[in-house]
Design a protein around this motif. Structure first.
Motif, PDB file in Angstrom:
ATOM      1  N   SER A 163       0.848  -1.188   0.000  1.00 40.30           N
ATOM      2  CA  SER A 163       0.000   0.000   0.000  1.00 40.30           C
ATOM      3  C   SER A 163       0.886   1.240   0.000  1.00 40.30           C
ATOM      4  O   SER A 163       2.103   1.165   0.211  1.00 40.30           O
ATOM      5  N   ALA A 164       0.275   2.384  -0.206  1.00 36.58           N
ATOM      6  CA  ALA A 164       1.027   3.648  -0.187  1.00 36.58           C
ATOM      7  C   ALA A 164       1.688   3.839   1.171  1.00 36.58           C
ATOM      8  O   ALA A 164       2.872   4.191   1.254  1.00 36.58           O
ATOM      9  N   TYR A 165       0.953   3.601   2.241  1.00 37.32           N
ATOM     10  CA  TYR A 165       1.530   3.740   3.582  1.00 37.32           C
ATOM     11  C   TYR A 165       2.711   2.791   3.758  1.00 37.32           C
ATOM     12  O   TYR A 165       3.761   3.189   4.271  1.00 37.32           O
ATOM     13  N   GLU A 166       2.550   1.549   3.341  1.00 41.02           N
ATOM     14  CA  GLU A 166       3.638   0.570   3.493  1.00 41.02           C
ATOM     15  C   GLU A 166       4.885   0.981   2.722  1.00 41.02           C
ATOM     16  O   GLU A 166       6.006   0.770   3.185  1.00 41.02           O
ATOM     17  N   ARG A 167       4.706   1.585   1.562  1.00 38.23           N
ATOM     18  CA  ARG A 167       5.869   2.027   0.778  1.00 38.23           C
ATOM     19  C   ARG A 167       6.542   3.244   1.413  1.00 38.23           C
ATOM     20  O   ARG A 167       7.772   3.314   1.465  1.00 38.23           O
ATOM     21  N   VAL A 168       5.743   4.181   1.933  1.00 33.81           N
ATOM     22  CA  VAL A 168       6.337   5.325   2.653  1.00 33.81           C
ATOM     23  C   VAL A 168       7.036   4.813   3.907  1.00 33.81           C
ATOM     24  O   VAL A 168       8.147   5.238   4.232  1.00 33.81           O
ATOM     25  N   GLU A 169       6.399   3.888   4.601  1.00 30.71           N
ATOM     26  CA  GLU A 169       7.003   3.287   5.794  1.00 30.71           C
ATOM     27  C   GLU A 169       8.319   2.596   5.437  1.00 30.71           C
ATOM     28  O   GLU A 169       9.328   2.760   6.142  1.00 30.71           O
ATOM     29  N   ALA A 170       8.338   1.845   4.349  1.00 31.17           N
ATOM     30  CA  ALA A 170       9.561   1.159   3.925  1.00 31.17           C
ATOM     31  C   ALA A 170      10.658   2.164   3.597  1.00 31.17           C
ATOM     32  O   ALA A 170      11.837   1.944   3.915  1.00 31.17           O
ATOM     33  N   TYR A 171      10.281   3.287   2.979  1.00 30.44           N
ATOM     34  CA  TYR A 171      11.265   4.342   2.692  1.00 30.44           C
ATOM     35  C   TYR A 171      11.836   4.896   3.997  1.00 30.44           C
ATOM     36  O   TYR A 171      13.048   5.060   4.132  1.00 30.44           O
ATOM     37  N   LEU A 172      10.971   5.177   4.944  1.00 27.51           N
ATOM     38  CA  LEU A 172      11.427   5.751   6.213  1.00 27.51           C
ATOM     39  C   LEU A 172      12.243   4.766   7.046  1.00 27.51           C
ATOM     40  O   LEU A 172      13.164   5.161   7.756  1.00 27.51           O
ATOM     41  N   LEU A 173      11.913   3.492   6.958  1.00 24.16           N
ATOM     42  CA  LEU A 173      12.573   2.480   7.786  1.00 24.16           C
ATOM     43  C   LEU A 173      13.724   1.769   7.078  1.00 24.16           C
ATOM     44  O   LEU A 173      14.365   0.902   7.670  1.00 24.16           O
ATOM     45  N   ARG A 174      14.008   2.152   5.839  1.00 17.98           N
ATOM     46  CA  ARG A 174      15.076   1.452   5.120  1.00 17.98           C
ATOM     47  C   ARG A 174      16.391   1.578   5.876  1.00 17.98           C
ATOM     48  O   ARG A 174      16.611   2.524   6.624  1.00 17.98           O
ATOM     49  N   GLU A 175      17.247   0.607   5.661  1.00 17.12           N
ATOM     50  CA  GLU A 175      18.534   0.620   6.346  1.00 17.12           C
ATOM     51  C   GLU A 175      19.371   1.799   5.870  1.00 17.12           C
ATOM     52  O   GLU A 175      19.497   2.052   4.674  1.00 17.12           O
ATOM     53  N   ARG A 176      19.903   2.530   6.836  1.00 14.62           N
ATOM     54  CA  ARG A 176      20.714   3.716   6.561  1.00 14.62           C
ATOM     55  C   ARG A 176      21.859   3.751   7.561  1.00 14.62           C
ATOM     56  O   ARG A 176      21.736   3.250   8.664  1.00 14.62           O
ATOM     57  N   ASP A 177      22.908   4.416   7.181  1.00  9.67           N
ATOM     58  CA  ASP A 177      23.988   4.717   8.116  1.00  9.67           C
ATOM     59  C   ASP A 177      23.659   6.088   8.700  1.00  9.67           C
ATOM     60  O   ASP A 177      24.167   7.114   8.262  1.00  9.67           O
ATOM     61  N   VAL A 178      22.774   6.094   9.678  1.00 10.77           N
ATOM     62  CA  VAL A 178      22.184   7.324  10.203  1.00 10.77           C
ATOM     63  C   VAL A 178      23.248   8.307  10.695  1.00 10.77           C
ATOM     64  O   VAL A 178      23.147   9.510  10.457  1.00 10.77           O
ATOM     65  N   LEU A 179      24.275   7.803  11.349  1.00  8.65           N
ATOM     66  CA  LEU A 179      25.280   8.705  11.904  1.00  8.65           C
ATOM     67  C   LEU A 179      26.176   9.332  10.840  1.00  8.65           C
ATOM     68  O   LEU A 179      26.811  10.351  11.092  1.00  8.65           O
ATOM     69  N   ARG A 180      26.214   8.749   9.663  1.00  8.47           N
ATOM     70  CA  ARG A 180      26.972   9.361   8.561  1.00  8.47           C
ATOM     71  C   ARG A 180      26.124  10.370   7.808  1.00  8.47           C
ATOM     72  O   ARG A 180      26.643  11.231   7.114  1.00  8.47           O
ATOM     73  N   GLY A 181      24.817  10.236   7.901  1.00  6.91           N
ATOM     74  CA  GLY A 181      23.927  11.147   7.196  1.00  6.91           C
ATOM     75  C   GLY A 181      23.687  10.691   5.770  1.00  6.91           C
ATOM     76  O   GLY A 181      24.178   9.656   5.332  1.00  6.91           O
ATOM     77  N   CYS A 182      22.940  11.491   5.060  1.00  7.19           N
ATOM     78  CA  CYS A 182      22.603  11.198   3.669  1.00  7.19           C
ATOM     79  C   CYS A 182      23.727  11.684   2.762  1.00  7.19           C
ATOM     80  O   CYS A 182      24.134  12.844   2.863  1.00  7.19           O
ATOM     81  N   PRO A 183      24.222  10.828   1.873  1.00  8.73           N
ATOM     82  CA  PRO A 183      25.321  11.252   1.004  1.00  8.73           C
ATOM     83  C   PRO A 183      24.932  12.379   0.044  1.00  8.73           C
ATOM     84  O   PRO A 183      25.794  13.137  -0.391  1.00  8.73           O
ATOM     85  N   VAL A 184      23.659  12.525  -0.254  1.00  9.87           N
ATOM     86  CA  VAL A 184      23.202  13.633  -1.095  1.00  9.87           C
ATOM     87  C   VAL A 184      22.829  14.822  -0.207  1.00  9.87           C
ATOM     88  O   VAL A 184      23.254  15.954  -0.456  1.00  9.87           O
ATOM     89  N   GLY A 185      22.065  14.578   0.824  1.00 13.79           N
ATOM     90  CA  GLY A 185      21.638  15.655   1.720  1.00 13.79           C
ATOM     91  C   GLY A 185      22.801  16.390   2.367  1.00 13.79           C
ATOM     92  O   GLY A 185      22.753  17.610   2.543  1.00 13.79           O
ATOM     93  N   ARG A 186      23.851  15.676   2.696  1.00 15.81           N
ATOM     94  CA  ARG A 186      25.009  16.332   3.314  1.00 15.81           C
ATOM     95  C   ARG A 186      25.664  17.335   2.374  1.00 15.81           C
ATOM     96  O   ARG A 186      26.258  18.312   2.818  1.00 15.81           O
ATOM     97  N   LEU A 187      25.548  17.099   1.091  1.00 18.87           N
ATOM     98  CA  LEU A 187      26.136  18.024   0.119  1.00 18.87           C
ATOM     99  C   LEU A 187      25.447  19.383   0.143  1.00 18.87           C
ATOM    100  O   LEU A 187      26.040  20.386  -0.244  1.00 18.87           O
ATOM    101  N   THR A 188      24.199  19.440   0.622  1.00 18.25           N
ATOM    102  CA  THR A 188      23.495  20.719   0.700  1.00 18.25           C
ATOM    103  C   THR A 188      24.095  21.621   1.775  1.00 18.25           C
ATOM    104  O   THR A 188      23.842  22.822   1.776  1.00 18.25           O
ATOM    105  N   MET A 189      24.858  21.044   2.667  1.00 18.51           N
ATOM    106  CA  MET A 189      25.497  21.829   3.728  1.00 18.51           C
ATOM    107  C   MET A 189      26.934  22.192   3.381  1.00 18.51           C
ATOM    108  O   MET A 189      27.638  22.777   4.190  1.00 18.51           O
ATOM    109  N   ASP A 190      27.346  21.823   2.191  1.00 20.86           N
ATOM    110  CA  ASP A 190      28.711  22.106   1.759  1.00 20.86           C
ATOM    111  C   ASP A 190      28.702  23.407   0.953  1.00 20.86           C
ATOM    112  O   ASP A 190      28.163  23.449  -0.151  1.00 20.86           O
ATOM    113  N   PRO A 191      29.292  24.477   1.495  1.00 18.07           N
ATOM    114  CA  PRO A 191      29.222  25.768   0.803  1.00 18.07           C
ATOM    115  C   PRO A 191      29.850  25.754  -0.591  1.00 18.07           C
ATOM    116  O   PRO A 191      29.392  26.483  -1.477  1.00 18.07           O
TER     117      PRO A 191
END
Length: 191
Positions: free
Chosen positions: A79-107
């Protein structure tokens, strides 16, 4: 570190991807790239015009991988909820951050239209993909009819990216996990 079958240009791209995630653009020196790649001094300039060209190739590769991962989850079964949930719960290296999102903080990345473009396009693509799934769920009665797919998608992204920041600041993934659980409880279908 890398397979002997991997070409020098591939080793350079992969090394740059890792270093950008770890150190940012300014901290990713050509010397560090060459050392990590196990490549000779002239290799970078043989395959790329210079550091900006190599960084762009690395950022594009990272963006492509993120899009593929997101599409696999959001375009998958459930379902739509299950897919959003899967996106949110997917395995991540949380302490390293997002490899794309971190680039937004790079001046240096943000100051360069060329380097910023694949970052901006990828974030916009993920947001649009999430919005489409939420809208699908809303139309099927899974989500409340008043929810706006674009707004929910922005909230999902803000939760993920903000969760990375909070986790890194505290040195624990607990803050990320709490944000995800909270958002999922707000989105959970009523029944």
């Amino acid at each position: 570190m890398y397979s002997e079958r991997m070409s020098t240009s591939e080793r350079l791209i992969e090394s740059t991807r890792e270093l950008l995630w770890e150190r940012g653009y300014i901290g990713t020196s050509p010397k560090a790239i060459l050392e990590r790649a196990g490549a000779g001094q002239g290799s970078m300039y043989h395959h790329f015009k210079g550091k900006p060209d190599l960084a762009l190739a690395a950022i594009r590769r990272t963006a492509e991988e993120l899009r593929a991962t997101v599409e696999e989850i959001l375009g998958g079964p459930g379902s739509a909820y299950e897919r959003v949930e899967a996106y949110l719960l997917r395995e991540r290296d949380v302490l390293r951050g997002c490899p794309v999102g971190r680039l937004t903080m790079d001046p240096d990345v943000i100051a360069s239209d060329e380097l910023r473009t694949p970052v901006d396009e990828t974030i916009a693509w993920v947001r649009a993909r999430l919005a489409a799934v939420v809208e699908e769920g809303r139309q099927q009665g899974e989500f409340a009819p008043h929810l706006d797919g674009e707004e929910v998608a922005a909230t999902v992204l803000a939760t993920v990216q903000g969760g990375y920041v909070l986790a890194r600041a505290s040195g624990s993934p607990a803050a990320f996990d709490a944000g995800v659980r909270g958002l999922l409880s707000l989105l959970a279908p009523r029944g």
